[in-house]
Design a protein around this motif. Structure first.
Motif, PDB file in Angstrom:
ATOM      1  N   GLN A 137       0.831  -1.205   0.000  1.00  0.00           N
ATOM      2  CA  GLN A 137       0.000   0.000   0.000  1.00  0.00           C
ATOM      3  C   GLN A 137       0.867   1.257   0.000  1.00  0.00           C
ATOM      4  N   ALA A 138       1.883   1.272   0.881  1.00  0.00           N
ATOM      5  CA  ALA A 138       2.770   2.438   0.957  1.00  0.00           C
ATOM      6  C   ALA A 138       3.513   2.636  -0.378  1.00  0.00           C
ATOM      7  N   TYR A 139       3.870   1.514  -1.006  1.00  0.00           N
ATOM      8  CA  TYR A 139       4.579   1.575  -2.299  1.00  0.00           C
ATOM      9  C   TYR A 139       3.677   2.202  -3.358  1.00  0.00           C
TER      10      TYR A 139
ATOM     11  N   GLU B 269       1.352   4.217  -2.964  1.00  0.00           N
ATOM     12  CA  GLU B 269       1.063   5.637  -2.731  1.00  0.00           C
ATOM     13  C   GLU B 269       2.123   6.556  -3.320  1.00  0.00           C
ATOM     14  N   ILE B 270       3.292   5.987  -3.654  1.00  0.00           N
ATOM     15  CA  ILE B 270       4.337   6.778  -4.316  1.00  0.00           C
ATOM     16  C   ILE B 270       4.184   6.516  -5.807  1.00  0.00           C
TER      17      ILE B 270
ATOM     18  N   GLU C  11      -0.769   5.554 -10.523  1.00  0.00           N
ATOM     19  CA  GLU C  11      -1.498   4.314 -10.348  1.00  0.00           C
ATOM     20  C   GLU C  11      -0.903   3.192 -11.213  1.00  0.00           C
TER      21      GLU C  11
ATOM     22  N   PRO D 144       3.696   2.556 -10.043  1.00  0.00           N
ATOM     23  CA  PRO D 144       3.945   2.933  -8.648  1.00  0.00           C
ATOM     24  C   PRO D 144       5.427   2.939  -8.280  1.00  0.00           C
TER      25      PRO D 144
END
Lengths: 481, 204
Positions: A241-243, A245-246, A249, A252
């Motif tokens: 998830q954190a990955y 977010e950077i 879409e 990533p």
């Protein structure tokens, strides 16, 4: 906590910027490659997190993070892992460290400056998919990478991080450091496997398309790029998830991009994937700071020597695969080569075509013969010995390697619409088309520079020839008496 | 008389043992032979073939594919000047011309004293530091004609002996897998099920 020492702000080929650091986090330390530094900065935490889960859950985590392969093709690693037949054993991991694409300089940096991160990534991949042995194939011309990885592996074996019963678990895998011996084509995954089997490094006929089905010794084999694997420890420590977010879409995370050529501050930068544009990278203050001498940008190679070229009109394209394809090129291996207004375009194209003609393995006729002819014809054009027919001939020879429309960027100056990537090809691998790509781009986007070489003496580069006279001083040609 | 010294024979056996099939050790053993002898002789290829269960012709077939293997003596220092795009844009052609003049040989040649062999090279994965060259595959960054001259003088004087070993020696450190911590290589035909951690936890 161990003292983490003094950070350095510059290392050869690497310049710090302020974007998130997923793979280059440890680069700032001068001793980043030692096990002491690695352990003091969280190395093998991703492995520990992985071992606390089931292998299937680790595979899901990686699949969920959509790590696009960083070797050039951009295929998601988690999906590639899933192509292995469920009941065929043993399975192997072959790590592709044969980095040699023109302009690309990131895997060598990852091997030399953070070998433990790479080892950890290999272990996570092996654990998740039941790979029983890992072969780390490193390009032969990189002895420093070999030395650093050898020391790191020896230390990791000693610390029971690699080998039998890793960290006291039932997970056991050997990592074998393997030497390459100088051949660009070995970066193609089936050629890499041939080479690892002790043969000439020629790509295998396809299908089967993926070594995941039939690979090393005919067994299911995962071939992953160094940078792809280097992402895994962070993903396991911080979560998919954190990955996600950077970056964007579809793309990533971050990626390493080497920018070389006529920029003020060439370097390897970890950039936000999918969002950073070529304008940010070439002109941005935390990246390359613009073109040398404040010259005009003429063209740039967006994704390694194989990629069709972009011009200033494509500066606002982001590092996102589909957008780059629509504009007529690809992001490849994360290598941008910048040409300013002083660049002699046909000579620059020749330097790339020479490379691919030289590196052809000789298996497919269109590449073996075509690449050499492209080099010969372009050489005589560059030397001012060409004819108008030669320019047509370049395109005709190219069409035997890549029939049909070849991708190119749009040009409002020439009234050209973009032709999207990819192309059709008559060869097994991309070496043949790559010999043609620079010629096609240069001829399509800068036809006048080729025409000038046919008629105008002043466009032919003259090598200044230092000639030693009787007194031993050097002078230029023209002063010879 | 065996080709390999007894120490290298021991190393060769250890290297072969790391692979599920001996043949995979072909390239590493050729490197070992080049390290011992400076270049790859017919005797070396015959011996490597014997060790990995291949014919001398098969070994030669493999060896000749790869640029790093030399089949005749080369200088103590092999100088490879990169000529691919990033370096070409920043003066590689001029650097090569300067090097040829300084050393008095054309690319591909060896100086009369046997100290230097000069070669054109393709991309060396140091593009941001162009123009680059390698001496026995050790990188030199942002090379100028002045720094080239200095480098050649230093090499000739032996000032860089500590950093740059003679041609053939690649890594000065080797991987050494301790027997008690190694899983060991198994021929693929002798494995018929998933590894133990998968068998227990369930395949993905």
């Amino acid at each position: 906590m161990t003292d983490i020492g003094t950070p350095i702000d510059w290392a050869p080929g690497f310049i710090a910027n302020t974007t998130p650091k997923i793979v280059s986090g440890r680069f700032e330390f001068e001793d980043s490659f030692t096990i002491e530094r690695a352990m003091a900065t969280g190395a093998y935490n991703g492995l520990k997190a992985a071992l606390a889960k089931t292998p299937a859950a680790v595979h899901d985590e990686v699949r969920g993070a959509t790590v696009l392969g960083r070797g050039g093709a951009g295929f998601p690693a988690g999906v590639k892992w899933g192509f292995m037949p469920p009941d065929k054993w043993p399975r192997y991991l072959v790590v592709n460290g044969d980095e040699s694409e023109p302009g690309t300089y990131k895997d060598r940096l990852l091997m030399e400056r953070d070998p433990h991160q790479l080892i950890e990534g290999c272990l996570i991949a092996c654990y998740a998919t039941g790979l029983s042995q890992c072969f780390l194939y490193v390009r032969g011309e990189m002895p420093l990478a070999h030395e650093r990885i050898a020391v790191a592996l020896n230390d990791a074996y000693e610390a029971r991080l690699v080998g039998k019963n890793i960290l006291g678990s039932n997970f056991s895998v050997d990592i074998v450091l393997h030497w390459g011996a100088g051949a660009y084509v070995v970066g193609e995954e089936t050629a890499l496997i041939e080479s690892l089997e002790g043969n000439r490094g020629m790509p295998r006929l396809k299908p089967p398309f993926f070594p995941a089905a039939v690979g090393l010794y005919g067994q299911p084999t995962i071939v992953n790029n160094i940078e792809t694997l280097a992402n895994l420890p962070w993903i396991l420590s911080n979560g998919a998830q954190a990955y996600a977010e950077i970056g964007s879409e579809s793309s990533p995370g971050t990626r390493l991009v080497a920018v070389s050529g006529h920029v003020k501050r060439p370097g390897v930068y970890e950039i936000v994937n999918g969002l950073t544009t070529f304008r940010d990278l070439i002109y941005g203050d935390q990246y390359c700071k613009g073109i040398r001498d404040d010259n005009e940008l003429k063209a740039f190679v967006p994704g390694g020597g194989s990629a069709p070229w972009f011009t200033p009109e494509q500066l606002d394209v982001p590092f996102e695969g589909r957008e780059a394809s629509a504009e007529g090129s690809m992001l490849g291996s994360g290598a941008v080569i910048v040409m300013d207004e002083t660049t002699d375009i046909p000579t620059a194209a020749l330097s790339l075509t020479k490379f691919y003609a030289h590196e052809s393995c000789g298996k497919c006729v269109p590449c073996r013969e075509g690449g050499t002819w492209l080099e010969k014809i372009l050489t005589r054009v560059v030397k001012g010995q060409g004819s108008p027919r030669d320019l047509e001939l370049l395109l005709e020879v190219g069409a035997t390697i890549c029939p049909g429309d070849f991708p190119h960027a749009s040009s409002s100056r020439l009234g050209l619409e973009a032709q999207p990537f990819p192309y059709k090809m008559t060869t097994i691998c991309f070496v043949g088309p790559s010999a043609f790509a620079p010629i096609h781009s240069a001829l399509t986007l800068f036809p006048e520079e080729f025409e000038a070489k046919l008629t105008r003496r002043d466009t032919i580069p003259l090598m200044s020839m230092p000639v030693a006279d009787a007194t031993g001083t050097d002078e230029s040609v023209g002063a010879v008496s | 008389m065996r080709f390999f010294t007894s120490e290298n024979q021991r190393l060769a056996t250890e290297i072969i043992g790391r692979y599920p099939k001996a043949r995979s050790a072909t390239i590493p053993l050729l490197h070992l032979a080049q390290e011992q002898h400076g270049w790859i002789s017919d005797d070396a290829m015959i011996e490597v073939g014997r060790l990995v269960d291949a014919t001398p012709a098969e070994v030669k077939g493999t060896a000749t594919f790869y640029e790093m293997f030399k089949f005749a003596p080369v200088g103590k220092y092999l100088i490879n000047i990169c000529g691919t795009m990033s370096c070409q844009l920043l003066g590689a052609d001029h650097l090569m011309h300067h090097a040829e003049t300084k050393l008095g040989v054309v690319a591909g040649g060896t100086t009369e004293d046997g100290l230097f062999t000069l070669e054109h090279a393709e991309c060396q994965a140091a593009c941001t530091e162009a123009p680059t060259l390698q001496v026995n595959y050790r990188h030199q960054y942002r090379v100028t004609t002045e720094s080239f001259d200095q480098l050649v003088d230093d090499l000739a004087a032996g000032n860089l002996d500590g950093e740059i070993p003679p041609h053939g020696t690649l890594g000065r450190v080797r991987q050494a897998i301790p027997a008690d911590k190694s899983v060991g290589a198994v021929p693929p035909t002798e494995v018929d099920g998933p590894p133990v951690w998968l068998a227990v936890e369930g395949a993905s």
